[in-house]
Design a protein around this motif. Structure first.
Motif, short mmCIF file in Angstrom:
data_model
loop_
_atom_site.label_atom_id
_atom_site.label_comp_id
_atom_site.label_asym_id
_atom_site.label_seq_id
_atom_site.Cartn_x
_atom_site.Cartn_y
_atom_site.Cartn_z
N ARG A 193 1.11 -1.27 0.00
CA ARG A 193 -0.08 0.04 -0.13
C ARG A 193 0.85 1.28 -0.14
O ARG A 193 1.83 1.24 0.49
CB ARG A 193 -0.90 0.05 1.30
CG ARG A 193 -1.92 0.83 1.51
CD ARG A 193 -2.87 0.79 2.22
NE ARG A 193 -2.28 0.92 3.69
CZ ARG A 193 -3.08 0.34 4.89
NH1 ARG A 193 -4.18 -0.02 4.74
NH2 ARG A 193 -2.55 0.60 5.95
N TYR A 194 0.43 2.22 -0.39
CA TYR A 194 0.91 3.54 -0.53
C TYR A 194 -0.01 4.33 0.27
O TYR A 194 -1.17 4.55 0.20
CB TYR A 194 1.20 4.28 -1.81
CG TYR A 194 1.48 5.78 -1.76
CD1 TYR A 194 2.68 6.15 -1.66
CD2 TYR A 194 0.43 7.02 -1.84
CE1 TYR A 194 3.01 7.42 -1.44
CE2 TYR A 194 0.84 7.98 -1.64
CZ TYR A 194 2.16 8.32 -1.24
OH TYR A 194 2.58 9.80 -1.22
N ASN A 195 0.67 5.14 1.59
CA ASN A 195 -0.20 5.66 2.37
C ASN A 195 -0.10 7.30 2.30
O ASN A 195 1.22 7.62 2.53
CB ASN A 195 0.09 5.01 3.84
CG ASN A 195 -0.82 5.36 4.90
OD1 ASN A 195 -1.90 5.41 4.83
ND2 ASN A 195 -0.38 5.64 6.06
N ASP A 196 -1.18 8.12 2.54
CA ASP A 196 -0.64 9.63 2.65
C ASP A 196 -1.95 10.26 3.17
O ASP A 196 -3.08 9.72 3.44
CB ASP A 196 -0.47 10.22 1.14
CG ASP A 196 0.44 11.18 0.97
OD1 ASP A 196 0.62 12.11 2.36
OD2 ASP A 196 1.17 11.32 -0.06
N TYR A 197 -1.64 11.60 3.50
CA TYR A 197 -2.60 12.46 4.42
C TYR A 197 -3.06 13.68 3.26
O TYR A 197 -2.41 13.72 2.49
CB TYR A 197 -2.02 12.99 5.71
CG TYR A 197 -0.94 13.97 5.29
CD1 TYR A 197 -1.21 15.24 5.27
CD2 TYR A 197 0.26 13.79 5.21
CE1 TYR A 197 -0.22 16.42 4.98
CE2 TYR A 197 1.23 14.47 5.20
CZ TYR A 197 1.05 16.02 4.77
OH TYR A 197 1.88 17.01 4.59
N MET A 230 -6.76 10.27 6.82
CA MET A 230 -7.96 10.94 7.36
C MET A 230 -7.61 11.66 8.86
O MET A 230 -8.12 11.43 10.02
CB MET A 230 -9.05 9.95 7.38
CG MET A 230 -10.41 10.54 7.56
SD MET A 230 -11.14 11.51 6.17
CE MET A 230 -11.44 10.19 5.22
N HIS A 231 -6.53 12.32 9.18
CA HIS A 231 -6.40 13.05 10.12
C HIS A 231 -6.81 14.61 9.88
O HIS A 231 -6.53 15.39 9.02
CB HIS A 231 -4.75 13.33 10.16
CG HIS A 231 -3.85 12.05 10.73
ND1 HIS A 231 -4.02 11.62 11.91
CD2 HIS A 231 -2.99 11.48 9.98
CE1 HIS A 231 -3.37 10.50 11.78
NE2 HIS A 231 -2.42 10.57 10.74
N VAL A 232 -7.97 14.66 10.64
CA VAL A 232 -8.96 15.95 10.32
C VAL A 232 -9.34 16.63 11.69
O VAL A 232 -9.14 16.17 12.82
CB VAL A 232 -10.07 15.61 9.59
CG1 VAL A 232 -9.70 15.06 8.17
CG2 VAL A 232 -11.08 14.41 10.23
N SER A 233 -10.09 17.85 11.67
CA SER A 233 -10.59 18.50 12.56
C SER A 233 -12.25 18.64 11.88
O SER A 233 -12.51 18.31 10.83
CB SER A 233 -9.81 19.81 12.92
OG SER A 233 -10.10 20.78 11.81
N MET A 262 -7.42 7.39 10.90
CA MET A 262 -8.47 8.44 11.20
C MET A 262 -8.41 8.99 12.61
O MET A 262 -8.41 8.10 13.44
CB MET A 262 -10.04 8.16 10.83
CG MET A 262 -10.90 9.10 10.95
SD MET A 262 -12.54 9.01 10.35
CE MET A 262 -13.25 10.64 10.54
N ASP A 263 -8.45 10.22 13.00
CA ASP A 263 -8.94 10.97 14.15
C ASP A 263 -9.20 12.28 13.88
O ASP A 263 -9.02 12.81 12.73
CB ASP A 263 -7.54 10.91 15.23
CG ASP A 263 -6.43 11.40 14.63
OD1 ASP A 263 -6.39 12.25 13.42
OD2 ASP A 263 -5.01 11.06 14.87
N VAL A 264 -10.18 12.72 14.69
CA VAL A 264 -10.87 14.11 14.59
C VAL A 264 -10.48 14.78 15.77
O VAL A 264 -11.13 14.69 16.87
CB VAL A 264 -12.60 13.73 14.44
CG1 VAL A 264 -12.86 15.14 14.06
CG2 VAL A 264 -12.58 12.80 13.28
#
Length: 348
Positions: A193-197, A230-233, A262-264
């Motif tokens: 897998r290739y992984n990115d934000y 999916m590092h988001v606010s 993922m984290d919010v």
């Protein structure tokens, strides 16, 4: 139907279906299995040996684990040629004892590299040899035991162009293709897998990631999936519909997708209103994944707020995960459970 209306509907369902959750005994992992995906989290390996409630929560709720730091280059090979697998071995043993899959993380990244590597003076050929040895030693050790690998991460800039990294400067633009091929040689059965934000939805970075992986596919590089971190606010999350459409175009290339980290994050102390909005967002992103058959897993970057990276890197922010610091389920957990219940009921 607009995404805002969809989110409102999820929020109402979270409030109105508390009794339904009582029918779904046990953790999320069993529901995820019925819904057809893996449900995962990043693991603080050091806490496995000291925090028994944390270990029990992991085993109950998740069927996929990713080491937060235990397989990064600086931990695995702190000195040239000296490999330290103690933390990685502990995670893999824990996963095997609890019937979990392991996602290896991460083989090629521009951060958390040891000083001997970044401060050394190596030729291009020497760096290729170092990287090949590292990848093949690590992947071969866990051949047949680690189901998937984040082979490379964060190689695309915010403008969608290839990011200049330690590896691209030292080896050249083909370092990514080489890394995937070396990993495949070491374990032909592992999912790569290739992984990115920042490229989960629409925009320049999303297009850049698409261009990168499309090029790898064109050149027959053995890449199987793209991870959307999916590092988001609450204020900067992509539209769920854009996430779904992005997953579909990646699927058209023959690639699977995953929501990987993922984290919010919320302003601290988190208000009840913010926690409810967080729950809606988690549920909507899981629904986007569940709507695309090629989306194979959904993972959070940590299980409980006690071990979240957010407060250290974003002072004043936190409360980003499904469980609070004491391991109690938050509204986001119930939103996730509702989405899985709905999907599982449709598959029966």
């Amino acid at each position: 139907m607009s995404w805002r209306i969809t989110l409102m509907a999820i929020a109402s369902a979270v409030v109105c279906t508390t009794a339904t959750f009582a029918l779904a005994a046990g953790g999320v992992r069993s529901l995820a299995h019925t819904a057809g995906i893996h449900f995962g989290t990043a693991v603080n390996v050091e806490a496995l040996g000291t925090d028994a409630p944390y270990s029990r929560l992991l085993a109950r709720e998740f069927d996929l684990v990713t080491p937060e730091n235990a397989m990064k280059f600086s931990v695995i090979q702190p000195e040239r040629g000296r490999f330290d697998f103690s933390q990685a071995d502990a995670l893999v043993a824990f996963a095997e004892a609890h019937a979990m899959q392991v996602n290896g993380h991460v083989l090629v990244w521009d951060q958390q590299l040891p000083d001997w590597l970044t401060q050394g003076h190596f030729s291009s050929d020497e760096l290729k040899a170092i990287l090949r040895e590292h990848i093949q030693t690590v992947v071969a050790r866990y051949r047949g035991r680690v189901a998937s690998w984040d082979v490379a991460a964060e190689a695309v800039g915010e403008d969608g162009k290839p990011r200049e990294t330690f590896w691209s400067r030292g080896i050249g633009a083909d370092y990514l293709a080489l890394a995937f091929r070396w990993a495949h040689e070491a374990d032909p059965q592992a999912r790569l897998r290739y992984n990115d934000y920042g490229g989960e939805g629409a925009g320049a970075k999303s297009d850049g990631i698409y261009t990168l992986v499309a090029g790898l596919r064109t050149h027959r590089v053995p890449i199987d999936a793209v991870g959307l971190q999916m590092h988001v606010s609450l204020n900067d999350a992509p539209r769920p519909e854009d996430v779904r459409l992005n997953m579909k175009r990646l699927a058209a290339l023959g690639l699977q997708t995953d929501i990987t980290e993922m984290d919010v994050m919320l302003p601290l102390p988190a208000s009840r209103a913010a926690l409810k909005k967080q729950a809606v967002l988690y549920g909507a992103m899981l629904q986007a994944c569940l709507a695309v058959p090629q989306c194979r897993s959904f993972s959070t970057w940590g299980a409980t707020d006690r071990y979240s990276w957010i407060p250290e890197f974003f002072p004043g922010q936190g409360a980003a995960l499904l469980f609070d610091a004491s391991g109690h389920a938050k509204p986001a957990y119930w939103s996730i459970k509702l989405a899985l219940l709905t999907k599982a009921s449709h598959k029966r």
